[in-house]
Scaffold this active site. Structure first.
Site, PDB file in Angstrom:
ATOM      1  N   LYS A   1      66.552  -9.894  23.896  1.00  0.00           N
ATOM      2  CA  LYS A   1      67.922 -10.216  24.298  1.00  0.00           C
ATOM      3  C   LYS A   1      67.864 -11.171  25.489  1.00  0.00           C
ATOM      4  CE  LYS A   1      72.020  -7.939  26.244  1.00  0.00           C
ATOM      5  NZ  LYS A   1      72.807  -6.706  26.251  1.00  0.00           N
TER       6      LYS A   1
ATOM      7  N   GLU B   1      77.144  -2.344  18.790  1.00  0.00           N
ATOM      8  CA  GLU B   1      76.348  -1.850  19.920  1.00  0.00           C
ATOM      9  C   GLU B   1      77.290  -1.108  20.855  1.00  0.00           C
ATOM     10  OE1 GLU B   1      74.336  -3.613  23.964  1.00  0.00           O
ATOM     11  OE2 GLU B   1      74.130  -4.826  22.141  1.00  0.00           O
TER      12      GLU B   1
END
Length: 210
Positions: free
Chosen positions: A130, A43
């Site tokens: 998340k 990421e």
């Protein structure tokens, strides 16, 4: 690759390195070191200067699965997706990110802490949620509590996760975790300490295989 197929890859990897550095050069260096250590999903946060250009460079490597983090709006989302990002992450709920992801066949992870926020993230089109910041929200116990209410949701706790507590988060019901500062230590990157960073990666991989 569909969003569901991407989630399967995340589940198999069990951990996604979150690359957040002050320069693109540091980010590129640590990705290279982590690739050598056996990691392939990254990421790249939008706080890195000229992050879309770095995403484009990394996404050109077919062995890597690259996504964008801290994506602030739909324009940034499209820039990252055009550069080759296969998943987008935001630590908040933003329904504007869903359409670009659907158009590109990318996965979307939106951030939440409370049950109300989890519902809002799902309603906004999140494929996974998340949990951020995970450690200050209550750690594995908080994930376990959310999982009891949302048994079918893929949770990715991030923030304070490290190789030592990663098994606790997975045991609590996390589908996979995000590991940032514990792995991507910018002081070590600046010092060129590849061995130290790869040692953390080895611990992380060892937990994955445990």
């Amino acid at each position: 690759m569909s969003a569901e197929a991407l989630l399967q890859r995340f589940r198999a990897a069990r951990a996604i390195p979150v690359i957040r550095t002050s320069t693109a050069a540091h980010a590129a260096a640590v990705v290279g070191w982590l690739k050598e250590a056996g990691l392939s999903i990254f990421e790249i946060t939008m706080t890195i200067p000229d992050a879309p250009a770095l995403i484009r460079e990394l996404a050109a490597d077919p062995s890597l699965l690259v996504g964008a983090g801290t994506v602030r709006d739909a324009a940034a989302a499209r820039a990252c997706l055009d550069a080759g990002a296969k998943f987008l992450v935001a630590p908040w709920v933003d329904a504007e990110l869903a359409a670009p992801c659907r158009e590109a066949g990318a996965a979307l992870l939106l951030g939440a802490m409370t049950p109300t926020e989890v519902r809002a993230a799902l309603a906004a089109g999140a494929d996974a949620v998340k949990i951020f910041p995970a450690s200050s929200a209550g750690g594995p116990g908080h994930v376990k509590a959310l999982r009891s209410v949302f048994p079918g949701v893929a949770f990715c706790p991030t923030g304070g996760v490290d190789p030592g507590n990663m098994p606790d988060y997975l045991a609590a019901g996390a589908a996979f975790v995000g590991i940032g500062g514990a792995l991507v230590d910018e002081k070590r990157i600046a010092a060129g300490d590849r061995a130290a960073i790869q040692a953390v990666a080895a611990r992380m991989l060892g937990q994955e295989r445990a």
